[in-house]
Design a protein around this motif. Structure first.
Motif, PDB file in Angstrom:
ATOM      1  N   GLY A   1      -7.484 -41.790 -36.535  1.00 33.50           N
ATOM      2  CA  GLY A   1      -7.400 -43.415 -36.723  1.00 33.50           C
ATOM      3  C   GLY A   1      -6.577 -43.681 -37.523  1.00 33.50           C
ATOM      4  N   LEU A   2      -5.783 -44.970 -37.479  1.00 29.66           N
ATOM      5  CA  LEU A   2      -4.916 -45.644 -38.243  1.00 29.66           C
ATOM      6  C   LEU A   2      -5.187 -46.975 -38.198  1.00 29.66           C
ATOM      7  N   SER A   3      -5.750 -47.715 -39.439  1.00 34.85           N
ATOM      8  CA  SER A   3      -6.160 -48.979 -39.421  1.00 34.85           C
ATOM      9  C   SER A   3      -5.499 -49.766 -40.592  1.00 34.85           C
ATOM     10  N   VAL A   4      -5.479 -50.954 -40.367  1.00 35.16           N
ATOM     11  CA  VAL A   4      -5.020 -52.235 -41.247  1.00 35.16           C
ATOM     12  C   VAL A   4      -6.305 -52.950 -41.778  1.00 35.16           C
ATOM     13  N   TYR A   5      -6.470 -52.881 -43.114  1.00 38.79           N
ATOM     14  CA  TYR A   5      -7.724 -53.760 -43.670  1.00 38.79           C
ATOM     15  C   TYR A   5      -7.250 -54.903 -44.519  1.00 38.79           C
ATOM     16  N   TYR A   6      -8.187 -56.016 -44.299  1.00 37.86           N
ATOM     17  CA  TYR A   6      -8.251 -57.164 -45.327  1.00 37.86           C
ATOM     18  C   TYR A   6      -9.444 -57.285 -46.118  1.00 37.86           C
ATOM     19  N   THR A   7      -9.155 -57.161 -47.478  1.00 34.82           N
ATOM     20  CA  THR A   7     -10.495 -56.901 -48.558  1.00 34.82           C
ATOM     21  C   THR A   7     -10.854 -58.557 -48.793  1.00 34.82           C
ATOM     22  N   LEU A   8     -12.085 -58.631 -48.844  1.00 34.09           N
ATOM     23  CA  LEU A   8     -12.797 -59.915 -49.410  1.00 34.09           C
ATOM     24  C   LEU A   8     -13.478 -59.423 -50.625  1.00 34.09           C
ATOM     25  N   PRO A   9     -13.017 -60.022 -51.986  1.00 31.66           N
ATOM     26  CA  PRO A   9     -13.758 -59.510 -53.138  1.00 31.66           C
ATOM     27  C   PRO A   9     -15.186 -60.315 -53.131  1.00 31.66           C
ATOM     28  N   LEU A  10     -16.247 -59.640 -53.602  1.00 34.05           N
ATOM     29  CA  LEU A  10     -17.401 -60.000 -53.821  1.00 34.05           C
ATOM     30  C   LEU A  10     -17.766 -59.960 -55.187  1.00 34.05           C
ATOM     31  N   SER A  11     -18.242 -60.918 -56.019  1.00 28.54           N
ATOM     32  CA  SER A  11     -18.502 -60.561 -57.620  1.00 28.54           C
ATOM     33  C   SER A  11     -17.315 -60.069 -58.466  1.00 28.54           C
ATOM     34  N   ARG A  12     -16.139 -60.439 -58.323  1.00 27.29           N
ATOM     35  CA  ARG A  12     -15.115 -59.779 -58.937  1.00 27.29           C
ATOM     36  C   ARG A  12     -15.323 -60.048 -60.370  1.00 27.29           C
ATOM     37  N   ASP A  13     -15.667 -61.292 -60.691  1.00 22.80           N
ATOM     38  CA  ASP A  13     -16.101 -61.569 -62.123  1.00 22.80           C
ATOM     39  C   ASP A  13     -16.910 -60.562 -63.053  1.00 22.80           C
ATOM     40  N   ARG A  14     -17.825 -59.759 -62.329  1.00 18.01           N
ATOM     41  CA  ARG A  14     -18.741 -58.828 -63.029  1.00 18.01           C
ATOM     42  C   ARG A  14     -17.796 -57.147 -62.928  1.00 18.01           C
ATOM     43  N   TRP A  15     -16.507 -57.110 -62.167  1.00 16.70           N
ATOM     44  CA  TRP A  15     -16.047 -55.827 -62.229  1.00 16.70           C
ATOM     45  C   TRP A  15     -15.912 -55.274 -63.681  1.00 16.70           C
ATOM     46  N   PRO A  16     -16.054 -53.979 -63.835  1.00 15.75           N
ATOM     47  CA  PRO A  16     -15.734 -53.393 -65.088  1.00 15.75           C
ATOM     48  C   PRO A  16     -14.261 -53.549 -65.395  1.00 15.75           C
ATOM     49  N   VAL A  17     -13.796 -53.616 -66.578  1.00 15.95           N
ATOM     50  CA  VAL A  17     -12.345 -53.626 -66.997  1.00 15.95           C
ATOM     51  C   VAL A  17     -11.874 -52.209 -66.811  1.00 15.95           C
ATOM     52  N   VAL A  18     -10.796 -51.956 -66.161  1.00 11.72           N
ATOM     53  CA  VAL A  18     -10.181 -50.613 -65.947  1.00 11.72           C
ATOM     54  C   VAL A  18      -8.882 -50.996 -66.781  1.00 11.72           C
ATOM     55  N   GLU A  19      -8.840 -49.967 -67.898  1.00 14.26           N
ATOM     56  CA  GLU A  19      -7.792 -49.899 -69.051  1.00 14.26           C
ATOM     57  C   GLU A  19      -6.666 -49.276 -68.106  1.00 14.26           C
ATOM     58  N   LYS A  20      -5.546 -49.942 -68.321  1.00 10.99           N
ATOM     59  CA  LYS A  20      -4.269 -49.460 -67.716  1.00 10.99           C
ATOM     60  C   LYS A  20      -3.493 -48.759 -68.809  1.00 10.99           C
ATOM     61  N   ASN A  21      -2.511 -47.831 -68.230  1.00 12.34           N
ATOM     62  CA  ASN A  21      -1.798 -47.218 -69.195  1.00 12.34           C
ATOM     63  C   ASN A  21      -0.862 -47.824 -70.124  1.00 12.34           C
ATOM     64  N   ALA A  22      -0.635 -47.695 -71.247  1.00 10.03           N
ATOM     65  CA  ALA A  22       0.123 -48.187 -72.203  1.00 10.03           C
ATOM     66  C   ALA A  22       1.623 -47.928 -71.911  1.00 10.03           C
ATOM     67  N   PRO A  23       2.448 -48.730 -71.758  1.00 10.75           N
ATOM     68  CA  PRO A  23       3.849 -48.429 -71.526  1.00 10.75           C
ATOM     69  C   PRO A  23       4.513 -47.554 -72.467  1.00 10.75           C
ATOM     70  N   SER A  24       5.293 -46.489 -72.102  1.00  9.17           N
ATOM     71  CA  SER A  24       5.791 -45.598 -72.913  1.00  9.17           C
ATOM     72  C   SER A  24       6.893 -46.070 -73.870  1.00  9.17           C
ATOM     73  N   LYS A  25       6.715 -45.473 -75.207  1.00  7.89           N
ATOM     74  CA  LYS A  25       7.846 -45.837 -76.101  1.00  7.89           C
ATOM     75  C   LYS A  25       9.178 -45.313 -75.637  1.00  7.89           C
TER      76      LYS A  25
END
Length: 293
Positions: free
Chosen positions: A268-292
């Protein structure tokens, strides 16, 4: 003479007492000489807490509540390693168009379905699929044409997302489905060769045949965010029939939502559209710091 003798005796006694005293002191163990290590004066220097430490934890340390501060630090560390998303994380609406592409490569049947996937805790995902399927084929080595009329099917099941520690935009999952379809089909242009008797071939049709089928699927899937709330998904399915209805004139070749009756694999091959629910309660995912540089 007598006075001199008394003085000599007195000197001898004093000398003897001094010798006894010295001998006694020599026999007593002497304590080793102690070294005195200078003590550094204590300082009032406050160590800088690690970057990102919560202000409440710092206040607990400063107030002397060390046990509570350490317990909170452990809790925060586990939250980073094992983030907890809200119960209703998001709803994904999908459209499967994989069969439309496979028909371009010669496949003789197609299914078109829509799906709704409820993502719970970013792990467990109940799924509902509704669709329509049809088929038409005239096998080269056979003497008939099979036409599967446009018929409905549905599937229910669930996925488990292996990337539940990551953001929901990217998922690798395994799932199970239970599918059912009721359908109608025709078998036409059936040719019976009477050449042995020297007669012409006879042709007849079998129309209005009906059937139903119940099957199960095990699948592996991947979803990748492409832009905004839009994602693409691929699925490889291994399936098998639990039961199906066959007519007096034969077995159905095509089952909507399943594919060819004798097949074990589907994609199967599908396209999806996402409806976020309670996004304000999502945990904060730390992003990689920019390289020096």
């Amino acid at each position: 003479m007598r006075g001199k003798g008394f003085i000599i005796l007195k000197v001898c006694l004093v000398t003897l007492m001094m010798m006894v005293t010295m001998a006694t002191m020599a026999q007593e163990p002497q304590e080793p000489q102690r070294k005195v290590t200078p003590v550094k004066p204590s300082t009032n220097k406050v160590m800088t807490p690690p970057k990102g430490t919560d202000e409440k934890i710092i206040e607990q340390y400063l107030s002397g509540d060390t046990a509570q501060a350490r317990a909170q630090e452990r809790k925060d560390s586990l939250a980073k390693i094992y983030p907890h998303y809200p119960t209703l994380t998001e709803l994904q609406l999908g459209v499967n168009f994989g069969d439309a592409l496979l028909m371009a490569f010669g496949q003789k049947y197609s299914s078109f379905d829509v799906s709704a996937t409820l993502n719970m805790w970013n792990r467990f995902q109940p799924v509902l699929v509704l669709g329509l399927g049809r088929a038409k084929d005239s096998p080269d080595d056979m003497n008939f044409t099979y036409t599967g009329k446009l018929s409905p099917y549905f599937k229910v099941g669930a996925n488990f997302n292996f990337l539940f520690k990551k953001e929901p935009r990217y998922q690798v999952y395994a799932g199970v489905r239970l599918g059912f379809s009721t359908f109608k089909y025709d078998i036409t242009d059936v040719v019976i060769n009477n050449g042995y008797w020297g007669e012409n071939n006879h042709t007849y049709d079998l129309r209005g045949l009906s059937g139903n089928a119940l099957w199960g699927e095990f699948l592996l899937g991947l979803k990748v965010n492409i832009a905004g709330n839009w994602s693409l998904g691929w699925e490889a399915k291994y399936h098998g029939l639990f039961k199906y209805k066959k007519s007096d004139n034969g077995k159905p070749w095509y089952i909507p939502g399943y594919g060819s009756r004798n097949s074990k694999w589907a994609f199967g091959l599908s396209v999806y559209y996402t409806l976020p629910l309670s996004r304000d309660r999502w945990p904060v995912v730390e992003k990689n710091a920019p390289s020096k540089k």
